[in-house]
Scaffold this motif. Sequence first.
Motif, mmCIF file in Angstrom:
data_model
loop_
_atom_site.group_PDB
_atom_site.id
_atom_site.type_symbol
_atom_site.label_atom_id
_atom_site.label_comp_id
_atom_site.label_asym_id
_atom_site.label_seq_id
_atom_site.Cartn_x
_atom_site.Cartn_y
_atom_site.Cartn_z
ATOM 1 N N ALA A 57 0.843 -1.200 0.000
ATOM 2 C CA ALA A 57 0.000 0.000 0.000
ATOM 3 C C ALA A 57 0.872 1.243 0.000
ATOM 4 N N THR A 58 0.223 2.372 -0.289
ATOM 5 C CA THR A 58 0.879 3.674 -0.175
ATOM 6 C C THR A 58 0.152 4.491 0.893
ATOM 7 N N VAL A 59 0.909 5.339 1.560
ATOM 8 C CA VAL A 59 0.350 6.218 2.586
ATOM 9 C C VAL A 59 0.585 7.647 2.133
ATOM 10 N N ASP A 60 -0.484 8.354 1.826
ATOM 11 C CA ASP A 60 -0.403 9.742 1.372
ATOM 12 C C ASP A 60 -0.227 10.644 2.596
ATOM 13 N N LEU A 61 0.920 11.314 2.703
ATOM 14 C CA LEU A 61 1.216 12.100 3.897
ATOM 15 C C LEU A 61 0.332 13.335 4.014
ATOM 16 N N ALA A 62 0.119 14.037 2.911
ATOM 17 C CA ALA A 62 -0.729 15.235 2.948
ATOM 18 C C ALA A 62 -2.165 14.874 3.296
ATOM 19 N N ALA A 63 -2.672 13.800 2.707
ATOM 20 C CA ALA A 63 -4.034 13.365 3.001
ATOM 21 C C ALA A 63 -4.158 12.907 4.451
ATOM 22 N N SER A 64 -3.092 12.310 4.978
ATOM 23 C CA SER A 64 -3.097 11.881 6.380
ATOM 24 C C SER A 64 -3.189 13.085 7.313
ATOM 25 N N ASP A 65 -2.420 14.142 7.003
ATOM 26 C CA ASP A 65 -2.483 15.347 7.828
ATOM 27 C C ASP A 65 -3.874 15.975 7.777
ATOM 28 N N SER A 66 -4.496 15.938 6.619
ATOM 29 C CA SER A 66 -5.830 16.517 6.461
ATOM 30 C C SER A 66 -6.870 15.733 7.244
ATOM 31 N N ALA A 67 -6.756 14.397 7.223
ATOM 32 C CA ALA A 67 -7.765 13.546 7.859
ATOM 33 C C ALA A 67 -7.481 13.285 9.332
ATOM 34 N N GLY A 68 -6.221 13.431 9.741
ATOM 35 C CA GLY A 68 -5.869 13.136 11.128
ATOM 36 C C GLY A 68 -5.675 11.660 11.405
ATOM 37 N N VAL A 69 -5.694 10.833 10.371
ATOM 38 C CA VAL A 69 -5.428 9.390 10.479
ATOM 39 C C VAL A 69 -4.538 9.001 9.311
ATOM 40 N N ALA A 70 -3.992 7.800 9.357
ATOM 41 C CA ALA A 70 -3.161 7.331 8.249
ATOM 42 C C ALA A 70 -4.036 7.091 7.025
ATOM 43 N N SER A 71 -3.734 7.791 5.942
ATOM 44 C CA SER A 71 -4.499 7.654 4.697
ATOM 45 C C SER A 71 -3.839 6.590 3.833
ATOM 46 N N VAL A 72 -4.374 5.369 3.917
ATOM 47 C CA VAL A 72 -3.763 4.189 3.298
ATOM 48 C C VAL A 72 -4.543 3.786 2.046
ATOM 49 N N THR A 73 -3.812 3.534 0.968
ATOM 50 C CA THR A 73 -4.412 3.015 -0.260
ATOM 51 C C THR A 73 -3.745 1.686 -0.603
ATOM 52 N N VAL A 74 -4.527 0.611 -0.544
ATOM 53 C CA VAL A 74 -4.004 -0.713 -0.879
ATOM 54 C C VAL A 74 -3.841 -0.806 -2.394
ATOM 55 N N THR A 75 -2.659 -1.243 -2.815
ATOM 56 C CA THR A 75 -2.401 -1.353 -4.256
ATOM 57 C C THR A 75 -2.353 -2.799 -4.727
ATOM 58 N N ARG A 76 -1.816 -3.701 -3.881
ATOM 59 C CA ARG A 76 -1.726 -5.112 -4.302
ATOM 60 C C ARG A 76 -1.769 -6.021 -3.087
ATOM 61 N N VAL A 77 -2.285 -7.231 -3.291
ATOM 62 C CA VAL A 77 -2.268 -8.282 -2.281
ATOM 63 C C VAL A 77 -1.836 -9.560 -2.976
ATOM 64 N N GLY A 78 -0.796 -10.215 -2.464
ATOM 65 C CA GLY A 78 -0.348 -11.438 -3.108
ATOM 66 C C GLY A 78 1.003 -11.881 -2.602
ATOM 67 N N THR A 79 1.662 -12.735 -3.365
ATOM 68 C CA THR A 79 2.976 -13.239 -2.973
ATOM 69 C C THR A 79 4.052 -12.234 -3.329
ATOM 70 N N ALA A 80 5.201 -12.408 -2.707
ATOM 71 C CA ALA A 80 6.327 -11.516 -2.993
ATOM 72 C C ALA A 80 6.680 -11.576 -4.464
ATOM 73 N N ALA A 81 6.543 -12.768 -5.058
ATOM 74 C CA ALA A 81 6.877 -12.920 -6.473
ATOM 75 C C ALA A 81 5.961 -12.068 -7.343
ATOM 76 N N SER A 82 4.697 -11.953 -6.920
ATOM 77 C CA SER A 82 3.757 -11.170 -7.732
ATOM 78 C C SER A 82 4.055 -9.687 -7.671
ATOM 79 N N PHE A 83 4.813 -9.232 -6.612
ATOM 80 C CA PHE A 83 5.166 -7.819 -6.509
ATOM 81 C C PHE A 83 6.353 -7.480 -7.423
ATOM 82 N N ASP A 84 7.218 -8.462 -7.649
ATOM 83 C CA ASP A 84 8.496 -8.183 -8.319
ATOM 84 C C ASP A 84 8.343 -8.045 -9.837
#
Length: 837
Positions: free
Chosen positions: A810-837
Motif C-alpha cells: 500500500a501507499t500512505v499519502d502524507l498530505a491526506a493523512s495530515d488533512s484527515a488526522g489518520v493514516a491515509s492508506v491506499t491498498v495497491t496489491r495483495v499477493g505473494t512476494a513474487a507477484s510484486f516483483d
Amino acid sequence: MTLADRIPAEVTPDALFEAFVAWTSEQGLTLYPHQEEALIELVSDANVILNTPTGSGKSLVATGAHFAALAYGRRTFYSAPIKALVSEKFFDLCRIFGAHNVGMLTGDAAVNEDAPIICCTAEILANIALRDGSYADVGQVVMDEFHFYAEPDRGWAWQVPLIELPHTQFLLMSATLGDVSRFETDLTRRTGRPTAVVKSVDRPVPLMFTYAVTPMHETLTELLETRQAPVYVVHFTQVAALERAQALMSVNVATRAEKDQIAAAIGNFRFAAGFGRTLSRLVRHGIGVHHAGMLPRYRRLVETLAQAGLLKVICGTDTLGVGINVPIRTVLFTGLSKYDGTRVRLLKAREFHQIAGRAGRAGYDTVGTVVVQAPEHVIDNERALAKAGDDPRKRRKVVKKKPPEGSVGWGRATYERLIEAEPEPLQSSFHVSHAMLLNVIGRPGDPFKAMRHLLTDNHEEPAAQRKHIKRAIAIYRALLAGGVVERIEPDASGRTVRLTVDLQADFALNQPLSPFALAAIELLDRESPEYFLDALSVIESTLDDPRQVLSAQRFKARGEAVQAMKSEGIEYEERMELLEEVTHPRPLADLLDDAYAMYARGHPWVSDYELAPKSVVRDMYERAMTFGEYVAFYGLSRSEGLVLRYLADAYHALRRTVPEDSRTEELWDLIEWLGELVRQVDSSLLDEWERLRDPLTVDEEVADIERPPPAVTRNKRAFRVLVRNALFRRVELAALRDWESLGELDGADGFTASEWAAAMEPYYDEYADIGVGPDARGPALLLIEEKADRWEVRQIFDDPEEDHDWAIEATVDLAASDSAGVASVTVTRVGTAASFD
C-alpha cells in the motif's frame, strides 16, 4: 498591571474596597448592590454566604475575595465540583492576577502548587483539610456551586473544610441554596468571625415564566417569530435531545442568509463520520445539540455559533444547570420529571431553578424567558376541550387522556409550585473512609480527639453520627491489625498513634490506585511479547469505568456468544444461564485481583477504591481501529466524548504512572500512538495540558472556531503505529475472511470486497489461516520506505509455515493523512512476494 499589583500600600477594608472598585470600573463593570454588600463584608474579614441568581456576578465577588486575601497575606483556595470549571477558573485568574500568583490542583494536574491562589476540586480541598486540620495553610476558601453539599456521593467534600478549618474565612456561593440559617450560625461558631448572608432575588435580567399547551413545534415557532432565540430546549436524556433536534429539521429555523453566515463561520471545521456528520447537518440548519457525551470540540463549536447569534435552537440535557458558556435567552423545559438513576421523579425546586436561571444573560438580554412545555396528554386534553367549546354537555363527554404508564404525572399545578418554591434545605452527606482516618492519624496532635471532633461535630443527625463512629472504629481496628498504624506513648504534640508506612506526598489527592499500579507492573514479565499491553491493562484497571463503553462491549460479546452457542446446539435455557457469565473484556483479572488483595493487606485504604479490570484502549489497539471505527463498531456515537475523555485519562495515567525504566520500545510506541490519537480527534484535551506546563504563556483564546490539530505526520513514532495499525486491521479482517468490511475500507480506492476475496483465494488454497498474534503485528513484518510525499509499505502475513511470502502492499499519502488526522492508506496489491516483483 495585574489586579495583584493594585494592592494599596496601607491595607485597610476601605482602601481594599476602593482599589477593587477602581479596577472593576476600568474593566467597564459597575457593581450591583449585592456585590458591593458581599465585598464590604469580605474585606472586613467576615464569612459570606452569597445566594444570588445565576448571572448576577458571583464570580466577580470571588475575584474580590481573592484580592482581599492576597492583601492580607492569606493563602486563598477556589474550589468547584468539576475539573473543567477548576481549569477554566485557573486560566481566568492567571489573566487577572498573573500566572505566578495562581496554581491548580485537580488530582490530574498540579501546577504552581505553592502559589497564594489555588484552584482545586472540592475533594482536593477536603483532603488538605483532613491532612493538616487547623494547621492547614488555608486562609480563605471560596466554594463555588455550594449546593453540591447535598450530593449523596460527594457532599462530604463540601462539609469537611467547614469542620476542619477553624481559622479560615469562607465565601459560599450558589444560586440555589435555600434556607442557610443553619450555615450562618455554624460558620460563626466555628470560625469566630461574623457571617453575612447576602441574598438577592432581583436578577440583573428578570425572568418571565410561561406554561405552553401548544405542540412543541408550534411553541418553538412562536418563540422564534417573537425573537426569543436562542432557545435552549432541555431534555433529560441525550437520546431525546438528539431526536428532538433531528425532528426540528422540518421547521424553518434560519433564513437563507443566516445559513450562509453559519456555513462561512464553520469554514473548514473537521466533522468526523457518525455523529459529526449529523451535527454538521443540524448546525447548518441553525440547530445545535449540546450534552456531556459529545466531543469537546463539537460542544465548543455549538457554543461559539450560539455566541455569535447564529444558532436559534439548541437541544441539550439538563447539564445546562452546571454551567454552559452560551448566551441563552429562553430555556424551554420538555418536561418536569426525570430518571435519577433509581426512579422517575419530579424535578426538585433546586434543579428547576438551577436550569431556569440560565435564561437571559446580562449584557445580552433585557428579559429571560422560561417556558415549560405541557405533557402531550395535557395538550391533547386541552385541544379536545377547546373543540367541545363552551357546551357543558360536550365538555363532560370528553374522555381525558392519562399520563403514559410508568411516567410521573404533572401539569400546571406542578409548574406553578416549582416557580414559587424555594430550593430545598441542603441535607448533610457526610461519610467516613480509610483515607479520612489515615489523613487524620498522619497529622500532629491527638488523632482520637481529632476524629471525635470530626465524627460528632459534623452536620449529621445523631443516629447517622453513631453509624459513622462504628465505621471509623472498624477501619481503625483493621489498620491496627494490619500493622499500618501502631500505638505509641504520647509525643510532644499529643500524638498517641502513628503510621508505620510512608504515604505518598499527594496521598488521596491524586489517582489513589497509582501506587498499586506501580507495584503490579513489577509483577509482569518484561520478556513477554504482550508486556506493553499488560502494563496498559494494569493502568486501565485503576481508571474509572466508562459505563457506556463497557455496556456496549457486554452487549456485543453476548450477541456473539449467543450465535456461537446456537451453532453448537445449546438449548435456550442453558444459553441464558451461560450468558450471565459473559461480560466485557477483563485482561489480567485474576492476576490483578490477587495482587490487589495482597497489596490491600499492607495498604488497607485501597479498599475505599474499586479495582476495575477492563479493556478499552487495549481493545482498540488490538482491533487496530481508529477512533471513528471503534465508536462505530460499538455504536457509541452519542457517547464519543466520554470515550475520548477515557482515552485521554488513560494517556495521562500512562505518562504519570509508568516509570521510564519500565517502558519498553513497544510501550513507548503505544503511549505515543494514544496521545496522537486523542490529539487528532480533539486537540483541546491535550492542548490544555500543554498550556498548564507554562501558564505564563496563557493568552487570549483564538478567534477561530477551532484551533486545528497539529499535523499527524509530525510525530513520526506515533504515525508509524497508526500506519501499522491501519495495515494490521486489514490483516485481521483477511484472517476473518470479512471481505465486506475490507471492501468498506478500500472500495473507494478500487479494492472492492470481490477483489479482496479474489486476491486472497490463492492464499487460502495454500494456507489454513493467517496469524494475528504479537509476532504478526510486530514491526518485523512491516516494511516501510519513506519518500517525500508518501510512504510505501508492505505488511507481510504471518502464515502457518512461516514462509512470509504473502503481503499487502500500500501507499500512505502524507498530505491526506495530515488533512484527515489518520493514516491515509491506499491498498495497491495483495499477493505473494513474487507477484510484486
